[in-house]
Design a protein around this motif. Sequence first.
Motif, PDB file in Angstrom:
ATOM      1  N   UNK A 137      35.021  55.288   0.549  1.00  0.00           N
ATOM      2  CA  UNK A 137      36.425  55.530   0.885  1.00  0.00           C
ATOM      3  C   UNK A 137      37.287  55.632  -0.373  1.00  0.00           C
ATOM      4  N   UNK A 138      37.014  54.795  -1.351  1.00  0.00           N
ATOM      5  CA  UNK A 138      37.762  54.834  -2.612  1.00  0.00           C
ATOM      6  C   UNK A 138      37.621  56.202  -3.268  1.00  0.00           C
ATOM      7  N   UNK A 139      36.401  56.688  -3.338  1.00  0.00           N
ATOM      8  CA  UNK A 139      36.153  57.993  -3.951  1.00  0.00           C
ATOM      9  C   UNK A 139      36.809  59.113  -3.157  1.00  0.00           C
ATOM     10  N   UNK A 140      36.788  58.997  -1.826  1.00  0.00           N
ATOM     11  CA  UNK A 140      37.391  60.037  -0.983  1.00  0.00           C
ATOM     12  C   UNK A 140      38.887  60.149  -1.217  1.00  0.00           C
ATOM     13  N   UNK A 141      39.575  59.020  -1.281  1.00  0.00           N
ATOM     14  CA  UNK A 141      41.019  59.047  -1.494  1.00  0.00           C
ATOM     15  C   UNK A 141      41.346  59.557  -2.895  1.00  0.00           C
ATOM     16  N   UNK A 142      40.574  59.134  -3.885  1.00  0.00           N
ATOM     17  CA  UNK A 142      40.798  59.616  -5.251  1.00  0.00           C
ATOM     18  C   UNK A 142      40.570  61.121  -5.339  1.00  0.00           C
ATOM     19  N   UNK A 143      39.595  61.631  -4.595  1.00  0.00           N
ATOM     20  CA  UNK A 143      39.345  63.071  -4.581  1.00  0.00           C
ATOM     21  C   UNK A 143      40.526  63.824  -3.977  1.00  0.00           C
ATOM     22  N   UNK A 144      41.122  63.260  -2.941  1.00  0.00           N
ATOM     23  CA  UNK A 144      42.317  63.886  -2.373  1.00  0.00           C
ATOM     24  C   UNK A 144      43.440  63.944  -3.395  1.00  0.00           C
ATOM     25  N   UNK A 145      43.674  62.840  -4.090  1.00  0.00           N
ATOM     26  CA  UNK A 145      44.701  62.808  -5.137  1.00  0.00           C
ATOM     27  C   UNK A 145      44.456  63.897  -6.173  1.00  0.00           C
ATOM     28  N   UNK A 146      43.218  63.976  -6.648  1.00  0.00           N
ATOM     29  CA  UNK A 146      42.880  64.938  -7.685  1.00  0.00           C
ATOM     30  C   UNK A 146      43.051  66.371  -7.191  1.00  0.00           C
ATOM     31  N   UNK A 147      42.645  66.626  -5.940  1.00  0.00           N
ATOM     32  CA  UNK A 147      42.741  67.980  -5.389  1.00  0.00           C
ATOM     33  C   UNK A 147      44.186  68.417  -5.238  1.00  0.00           C
ATOM     34  N   UNK A 159      50.626  63.937   2.153  1.00  0.00           N
ATOM     35  CA  UNK A 159      50.860  62.893   3.157  1.00  0.00           C
ATOM     36  C   UNK A 159      49.536  62.296   3.635  1.00  0.00           C
ATOM     37  N   UNK A 160      48.545  63.163   3.871  1.00  0.00           N
ATOM     38  CA  UNK A 160      47.234  62.671   4.296  1.00  0.00           C
ATOM     39  C   UNK A 160      46.655  61.722   3.254  1.00  0.00           C
ATOM     40  N   UNK A 161      46.793  62.076   1.982  1.00  0.00           N
ATOM     41  CA  UNK A 161      46.280  61.225   0.915  1.00  0.00           C
ATOM     42  C   UNK A 161      47.022  59.901   0.864  1.00  0.00           C
ATOM     43  N   UNK A 162      48.336  59.941   1.010  1.00  0.00           N
ATOM     44  CA  UNK A 162      49.141  58.729   0.911  1.00  0.00           C
ATOM     45  C   UNK A 162      48.866  57.783   2.080  1.00  0.00           C
ATOM     46  N   UNK A 163      48.758  58.322   3.273  1.00  0.00           N
ATOM     47  CA  UNK A 163      48.476  57.485   4.441  1.00  0.00           C
ATOM     48  C   UNK A 163      47.070  56.887   4.345  1.00  0.00           C
TER      49      UNK A 163
END
Length: 388
Positions: free
Chosen positions: A258-268, A301-305
């Motif tokens: 989950x940590x990696x998934x959220x960080x990937x969203x931020x980066x994208x 928004x998806x990344x922040x939530x």
Amino acid sequence: MATTPPNRSWMTEDLRAFRELAQDFCAKELAPHQDRWAEQKQIDRQLWHKAGEVGLLCLSIPEQYGGGGGTFAHEAVLYEEQARSGDSGWGVSVHNGIVAHYLNSYGNDEQKQRWLPKMASGELVGAVAMTEPGTGSDLQNVQTRAVREGDEYVINGAKTFITNGAQAGLVVVVAKTDPAKGAEGISLICVETDTPGFRRGRVLDKVGLHAQDTSELFFDDLRVPVANLLGGPEGRGTEGLGFVQLMQQLPQERLLIAITAVAAMDAAVAETVRYTKERSAFGREIFKFQNTKFELAECATEAEVSRAYLDQCIERHLRGELDVPGAAMAKWWTTERANRVLDRCLQLFGGYGYMAEYPIARMWTDARVSKIFGGTNEIMKEIISRTL
């Protein structure tokens, strides 16, 4: 590289300073080598030694065993910065967050002293061998056998999809020590890869994660001392506890994903904002089109939530309160969101988004497996449904 994530409730001054170290290491030692590592299907072995020298290995393992003496929060920061640097090849989350914790949680003092300092220095790379060609997420039905003969186990079987498989020096093997007992007959046994009877298969060709040495492993009449068995009362190594040990550690494994998934969203999102503000179409910046702004607003928004729930789970895990359903929720939700966000970001790159030299293409292909490994998202929903 994405901007530094906002401060979270679990952040401390020590962690902020550590983030700078992790960010600098990832920028210098990971980001520049992505194309070369993808071509050779694995990272440079020397990277593990470099990471050990600066103190990035076994971060949350006690100092008496060579570790950093930190908490899971230190691990979380490192994995965020790794993902945000664009790297997916270095299997440090398996080495640090899974293998080292099996040893620390279930090993006796002799086992910890024998292996953890070498893992902390980078001399040993750790892997865990769960999945088999015919089992997938069904860990109760593993076919690898460990038959006791005197003071040794004789191990036979095959494993696949093993992260760090090509470079591992120590593998925690999930094996049946008593096939008649089903889940209660599973044990975890440590295997050093220079042991006769251990054989590496090919590094597998994957849709994504091209720089990761995901491999097949084979055990052909491999003999290890009974003392290599993990777990049991006071670390004595009682057989049959392996499935319980797996279930106890899986919440942390799923939280890592989950940590990696959220960080990937931020980066994208950061990469796509930059691209759409630099590139023009029909006489204006792509970012200025309403569709672009709305798409990126939704992705942000998806990344922040997702981060809000992730942070809640990290806090709970730091207190020792994260349960199996909570981690399953975090894993399936964030990986589904990440795949959706990355797909929408790639679309905004147009044809260039499908070109391998663009980071967004690598992020997109790398993310797809996150809905599969660590237990498929369908299994996550099954786990959650049992509590309803």
